[in-house]
Design a protein around this motif. Structure first.
Motif, short mmCIF file in Angstrom:
data_model
loop_
_atom_site.label_atom_id
_atom_site.label_comp_id
_atom_site.label_asym_id
_atom_site.label_seq_id
_atom_site.Cartn_x
_atom_site.Cartn_y
_atom_site.Cartn_z
N GLY A 76 0.80 -1.22 0.00
CA GLY A 76 0.00 0.00 0.00
C GLY A 76 0.83 1.27 0.00
N TYR A 79 0.58 2.87 -3.41
CA TYR A 79 -0.81 2.82 -3.85
C TYR A 79 -1.07 3.59 -5.14
CZ TYR A 79 -1.36 7.51 -1.84
OH TYR A 79 -1.23 8.85 -1.54
N GLU A 80 -0.16 4.50 -5.51
CA GLU A 80 -0.34 5.24 -6.76
C GLU A 80 0.12 4.42 -7.97
OE1 GLU A 80 1.76 8.86 -6.21
OE2 GLU A 80 0.19 9.78 -4.98
N MET A 132 -6.38 -3.81 -1.58
CA MET A 132 -7.42 -2.96 -2.18
C MET A 132 -8.04 -2.03 -1.13
SD MET A 132 -9.31 -5.41 -5.01
CE MET A 132 -9.56 -6.82 -3.93
N LEU A 133 -8.28 -2.56 0.06
CA LEU A 133 -8.84 -1.72 1.13
C LEU A 133 -7.86 -0.62 1.54
CD1 LEU A 133 -10.56 -4.41 3.40
CD2 LEU A 133 -11.68 -2.70 1.95
N ASN A 135 -5.41 0.62 -0.25
CA ASN A 135 -5.29 1.59 -1.34
C ASN A 135 -6.41 2.63 -1.27
OD1 ASN A 135 -3.02 0.41 -2.40
ND2 ASN A 135 -4.09 -0.72 -4.00
N ASP A 136 -7.64 2.17 -1.08
CA ASP A 136 -8.77 3.09 -0.96
C ASP A 136 -8.61 4.01 0.24
OD1 ASP A 136 -9.92 2.02 -3.21
OD2 ASP A 136 -11.20 0.62 -2.11
N TYR A 137 -8.09 3.45 1.32
CA TYR A 137 -7.90 4.24 2.54
C TYR A 137 -6.84 5.32 2.31
CZ TYR A 137 -7.45 5.22 7.54
OH TYR A 137 -7.44 5.85 8.77
N ASN A 138 -5.71 4.93 1.70
CA ASN A 138 -4.62 5.88 1.48
C ASN A 138 -5.01 6.98 0.50
OD1 ASN A 138 -2.90 4.51 3.20
ND2 ASN A 138 -1.95 3.30 1.60
N ARG A 139 -5.81 6.65 -0.48
CA ARG A 139 -6.24 7.68 -1.44
C ARG A 139 -7.16 8.71 -0.79
NH1 ARG A 139 -6.90 2.96 -4.96
NH2 ARG A 139 -5.09 2.84 -6.37
N ASN A 140 -7.69 8.38 0.35
CA ASN A 140 -8.58 9.29 1.06
C ASN A 140 -7.85 10.08 2.14
OD1 ASN A 140 -11.17 10.32 1.00
ND2 ASN A 140 -11.94 8.96 2.58
N ASN A 242 -10.96 9.59 6.13
CA ASN A 242 -11.62 8.35 6.51
C ASN A 242 -12.23 8.45 7.91
OD1 ASN A 242 -10.68 6.45 4.21
ND2 ASN A 242 -8.78 7.37 4.92
#
Length: 271
Positions: A76, A79-80, A132-133, A135-140, A242
């Motif tokens: 993660g 993540y980019e 996947m979880l 990645n979504d967390y880091n993008r937020n 988050n």
């Protein structure tokens, strides 16, 4: 943060699982004759069914929470990058993590080949799912830099770099009559800008500021010269959308000096 909490919970469950495995697979004494005894450690397949189920479930949880999150957190960090790129990055850490977990939990005691296959499959699925979880967390999570003006202050100018700005109209020459010293006609901006101003008590006060934090704004003839001091505040913070949490990582303050001067100040050379 929540992932590390789950990981810590997984560590506790791993310790409990290790203790239960050790207890369930405690060596037993076998007699091979009247005078010949030996200790034999049983395998998981040799213990009662309900214990086998519990041990399998606990190992599944350990693999998902400890191994899966650890590798996914590493992946993660990128993540980019494309997801397939993250998978390539995580292959070696995943192998090392599984080997360490295999040794710690003594998974070789699970002598059923189906159990070993299940452990590997669950480990892979856990890594992909957690990645996947995460990645979504880091993008937020957003890194924000905010700059604001704390206060402004104005000072009426008398002299700017030894030039009597209150009286500049056309050519200026001769000696200054207020503070003494001749007017050289040169403005030194290499390091500091010196100036005299009138304070709130009507007294002339000397000050000097860095040329790098100063600028000149020309005023029309007849307007009073002054310096405007703008105090800025800047903070760099990380906003976790988050959970709605903000943390400041860096703070800074500085002053910007804007000298409002007559255009005739340009008759002097800037060095």
């Amino acid at each position: 943060m929540i992932f590390w909490i789950l990981w810590a919970v997984g560590i506790v469950i791993t310790i409990i699982t290790k203790c239960l495995l050790t207890s369930a697979l405690k060596p037993v004494i076998e007699n091979e004759g009247m005078w010949n005894e030996r200790k034999v450690s049983p395998y998981v397949s040799q213990i009662k069914l309900h214990k086998r189920i519990i041990l399998h479930l606990l190992v599944f949880v350990c693999i998902i929470l400890v191994g899966g999150i650890a590798v996914a957190k590493f992946m993660g960090m990128c993540y980019e990058a494309p997801f397939w790129g993250q998978i390539l990055i995580g292959i070696v850490p995943a192998l090392l993590t599984y080997v360490v977990g295999y040794v710690i939990l003594a998974l070789d005691d699970f002598d059923n080949a189906k159990s070993q296959v299940c452990f590997i499959v669950i480990f892979i699925v856990a890594i992909l799912g957690w990645t996947m979880l995460i990645n979504d967390y880091n993008r937020n999570i957003e890194d924000v830099t905010e700059t604001s003006i704390e206060q402004t202050q104005e000072r009426n100018l008398l002299y700017f770099c030894n030039v009597p700005v209150q009286e500049i109209t056309g050519e200026i020459s001769g000696s200054s009559s207020i503070f003494g010293g001749s007017v050289s006609g040169n403005i030194d901006t290499t390091h500091e800008l010196t100036y005299w101003y009138v304070n709130e008590n009507g007294k002339g006060i000397f000050d000097a500021v860095s040329a790098n934090s100063s600028e000149i704004d020309f005023i029309e003839e007849g307007e009073s010269p002054y310096v405007e001091i703008i105090s800025y505040y800047q903070c760099k913070k990380r906003v976790d959308h988050n959970i709605g949490f903000e943390s400041i990582s860096e703070e800074s303050r500085w002053n910007q000096y804007v000298f409002h001067l007559p255009k005739t100040i340009m008759q002097y050379s800037l060095e």
